[in-house]
Design an enzyme around this catalytic site. Structure first.
Site, short mmCIF file in Angstrom:
data_model
loop_
_atom_site.label_atom_id
_atom_site.label_comp_id
_atom_site.label_asym_id
_atom_site.label_seq_id
_atom_site.Cartn_x
_atom_site.Cartn_y
_atom_site.Cartn_z
N ILE A 1 40.76 36.73 -17.69
CA ILE A 1 42.13 36.61 -18.21
C ILE A 1 42.80 35.32 -17.72
O ILE A 1 43.88 34.96 -18.20
CB ILE A 1 42.94 37.87 -17.85
CG1 ILE A 1 42.20 39.13 -18.33
CG2 ILE A 1 44.34 37.85 -18.44
CD1 ILE A 1 41.85 39.15 -19.81
N ARG B 1 55.45 42.33 -3.90
CA ARG B 1 55.35 40.98 -4.46
C ARG B 1 56.71 40.47 -4.93
O ARG B 1 57.49 41.19 -5.53
CB ARG B 1 54.36 40.95 -5.62
CG ARG B 1 52.93 41.21 -5.15
CD ARG B 1 52.00 41.25 -6.34
NE ARG B 1 52.16 40.06 -7.17
CZ ARG B 1 51.54 38.91 -6.98
NH1 ARG B 1 50.72 38.78 -5.98
NH2 ARG B 1 51.75 37.89 -7.78
N HIS C 1 47.13 37.66 -24.25
CA HIS C 1 46.86 38.74 -23.29
C HIS C 1 48.12 39.55 -23.10
O HIS C 1 49.20 39.02 -22.86
CB HIS C 1 46.39 38.15 -21.96
CG HIS C 1 46.37 39.17 -20.86
ND1 HIS C 1 45.49 40.23 -20.87
CD2 HIS C 1 47.12 39.31 -19.75
CE1 HIS C 1 45.71 40.97 -19.80
NE2 HIS C 1 46.71 40.45 -19.10
N HIS D 1 43.81 46.01 -10.29
CA HIS D 1 44.79 46.32 -9.24
C HIS D 1 44.16 46.88 -7.98
O HIS D 1 44.82 47.07 -6.97
CB HIS D 1 45.85 47.28 -9.77
CG HIS D 1 46.70 46.66 -10.83
ND1 HIS D 1 46.47 46.84 -12.17
CD2 HIS D 1 47.75 45.81 -10.73
CE1 HIS D 1 47.35 46.14 -12.85
NE2 HIS D 1 48.14 45.51 -12.01
N1 GLN Z 1 46.68 34.26 -17.11
C1 GLN Z 1 47.39 35.08 -16.17
C2 GLN Z 1 46.50 35.40 -15.01
O1 GLN Z 1 45.32 35.50 -15.21
C3 GLN Z 1 47.89 36.36 -16.80
C4 GLN Z 1 48.66 37.20 -15.84
C5 GLN Z 1 49.31 38.45 -16.42
O2 GLN Z 1 48.88 39.01 -17.38
N2 GLN Z 1 50.37 38.90 -15.84
O3 GLN Z 1 46.93 35.59 -13.89
ZN ZN Z 2 47.76 40.96 -17.41
#
Ligand code: GLN
Ligand code: ZN
Length: 439
Positions: A116, A200, A326, A379
Site C-alpha cells: 500500500i 498516535r 486505497h 495493525h
Molecule cells: N500510502 C499510505 C501508506 O502506505 C496509506 C496510508 C493509509 O491508508 N492511511 O502508509
Molecule cells: Zn490504509
C-alpha cells in the site's frame, strides 16, 4: 471522528508559540488560549453589554477583514483554473481500453502482488528526519540517507518477488502533513498536536489560502526508486479528500471548491510522475468514508464533490498509466457506489478481518475494475500463514472475476517492524503464486 475535529482545546495551547506561522496568519487564528479569551469576551459582553467589549470586537472584525484582503487567500490564477473546469476534465478513456493499454505496458501476471506504500518507519529513519529538521543534518546527507533507505526497500521487494514496487515513503512524516508542507495555501504548526488514534498523534495542517503547487512534490524520490529496478514502481500521492479531512479547513470557501484546487495540484503531480517514466500512480483516500456526513440527506452532495475531486486529480493520467486508490476501513455499504464512481483502475481496501466480505458486495454492485482486498491486517505484528492468505485469495478469486484480483496487505506498513514485514510479505507472495498456478 476526523483527526482535526477530535482536537481538544488543550492540544494546541497558544498561537503565539508557533514560529512557522506569519504574524498575519496568527492574527486570524484562535488556538486554546485565544479561544478561552473569546469565551471570556462573550461572557463580559453578555453580562455588561457590547460597549464593555467594543475594543475586542473591533479587533476581531479587523482580523476578519485583513484576512479577506491578504495576498494568497484568493489567488486569481487558481480561481480561473477551477472556474474553467468541465466534466470532461474528470473523464478517462473507457476502462477496457485502459486495461489493455496498461497490460501491454506493465505485463503483470494474474493476481499481481503489491503493497500500500509505506514500509516500516524505523527509529533510525525517524531520527534522521528529526535531525534534518533541526538543522543538524545537511540536505545532502539527508537525501543520501533517504536514498539508501529507498534502495534497500526496493531491493527487499525484488528479493520477495513482489510485482509492483513502491519507494516506501521514508521521507514522509505523515501522509497529509508531507503534502501540506509543500503546497501553497497551507501552513503547518510546531505544537498543534492532535491525537489520531490510540497513542498516535499528528499535527493537522492549517488551510488558509488558495492551493497551488510551486514545485513537484514526490517525483524525485519515486523516480530514484524506479531507476533501481526493472519492475514497475507505483508513485504514491494522498488524495484531495483525505488532505482536507485531516487538515483544519477554511471557512470562507466551500470544501468542494478547495478540494478542486488540491485536485489540480495533484493532477499536475501525476503528469510530472508520468514524464519521469512512472506508469502506476496510487492516490490514497483513506478518509473518504470518514468525511461522509451523518445526515443521509447530505450524502449525495458530499459524494458528488469528493468523487469529482478524486477524478479530477487522476483523470489527466494517460490511458496506459494505471491509477490505483486505497481506502482504509471495512464498512463500505454507504460508499460502494462512490468506489465505483472514483473510476480507479485498481482499488485496494481493508478486508482481511471481514474475510473479503467487500468482494462479493462489489461484484453484486457491478464493479468491474481491479480490486485488491487486503489479505492481512497490518495493525498487529502477527505473521499470517501461507495457508491463511491462500484461503483469502481463493475466496476473493471466487467472488469476482479472478483477472481483477490483486494481492496486497490491508494498509501501509509504516507502524510495523521489518522482521514481521518480511515474513508476512514472503507468505503473501507464496500464496499469490500458489493460487496463480491453479487459474
Ligand atoms: N500510502 C499510505 C501508506 O502506505 C496509506 C496510508 C493509509 O491508508 N492511511 O502508509
Ligand atoms: Zn490504509
Amino acid at each position: 471522528a476526523s483527526r482535526a475535529r477530535s482536537c481538544r482545546i488543550q492540544s494546541s495551547p497558544d498561537v503565539a508559540d508557533e514560529p512557522r506561522l506569519g504574524e498575519d496568519l496568527k492574527s486570524w487564528l484562535a488556538f486554546a488560549d485565544q479561544k478561552v479569551g473569546e469565551v471570556a469576551t462573550l461572557a463580559t459582553g453578555l453580562a455588561e453589554g457590547r460597549a464593555a467589549v467594543a475594543d475586542r470586537l473591533a479587533e476581531s472584525t479587523a482580523a476578519v477583514r485583513s484576512r479577506a484582503a491578504a495576498p494568497g487567500v484568493v489567488v486569481p490564477e487558481v480561481r480561473e483554473r477551477t472556474a474553467a473546469l468541465t466534466p470532461a476534465d474528470g473523464e478517462r478513456a473507457p476502462y477496457a481500453e485502459r486495461a489493455a493499454a496498461q497490460q501491454a505496458r506493465l505485463n503483470l501476471p494474474p493476481l499481481p502482488t503489491t503493497t500500500i506504500g509505506s514500509f516500516p518507519q524505523t527509529s533510525e529513519i525517524r531520527s534522521t528526519r528529526a535531525a534534518w529538521v533541526r538543522g543538524e543534518l545537511s540536505d545532502a546527507d539527508y537525501t543520501a540517507a533517504m536514498r539508501a533507505e529507498i534502495a534497500s526497500t526496493v531491493a527487499l521487494q525484488e528479493e520477495l518477488g513482489l510485482d509492483v514496487l513502491v519507494h516506501g515513503e521514508p521521507e514522509r512524516n505523515d501522509m497529509v502533513q508531507y503534502f501540506a508542507e509543500q503546497l501553497d495555501g497551507f501552513a503547518t504548526t510546531v505544537n498543534g498536536w492532535v491525537q489520531s488514534y490510540g497513542s498516535r498523534c499528528v499535527r493537522p495542517p492549517i488551510l488558509w489560502g488558495d492551493v497551488s503547487r510551486p514545485a513537484p512534490l514526490t517525483v524525485e524520490w519515486t523516480a530514484y526508486a524506479a531507476s533501481l529496478t526493472d519492475k514497475p514502481v507505483k508513485g504514491m500521492l494522498t488524495g484531495p479528500v483525505t488532505i482536507l479531512a485531516w487538515s483544519f479547513v477554511r471557512d470562507d470557501l466551500p470544501l468542494g471548491d478547495t478540494a478542486d484546487q488540491v485536485a489540480l495540484a495533484l493532477r499536475d503531480e501525476v503528469t510530472d510522475l508520468e514524464a519521469a517514466g512512472i506508469g502506476v500512480v496510487q492516490v490514497d483516500e483513506p478518509a473518504l468514508r470518514e468525511l461522509l456526513p451523518l445526515r443521509r440527506a447530505a450524502h449525495p452532495g458530499y459524494l458528488d464533490w469528493s468523487v469529482r475531486s478524486f477524478r479530477l486529480s487522476t483523470a489527466g493520467a494517460d490511458t496506459a498509466t494505471q491509477v490505483h486508490t486505497h481506502l482504509c476501513y471495512s464498512e463500505f455499504g454507504q460508499v460502494i457506489g462512490a468506489i465505483d464512481g472514483l473510476d480507479a483502475d485498481v482499488t485496494s481496501v481493508e478486508a482481511a478481518r471481514s474475510r473479503m466480505e467487500i468482494v462479493p458486495e462489489l461484484a453484486d454492485a457491478g464493479y468491474g475494475r481491479g480490486i485488491g482486498p487486503g489479505v492481512y491486517d497490518i495493525h498487529s505484528p502477527r505473521v499470517p500463514s501461507v495457508d491463511e492468505v491462500t484461503d483469502l485469495v481463493e475466496l476473493a478469486a471466487k467472488s469476482i472475476d479472478p483477472r481483477l484480483v490483486w494481492v496486497n496487505p490491508d494498509c501501509g506498513l509504516k507502524t510495523r517492524a521489518y522482521a514481521e514485514t518480511k515474513e508476512s510479505l514472503a507468505n503473501l507472495v507464496t500464496a499469490a503464486r500458489t493460487v496463480r498456478a491453479t487459474l
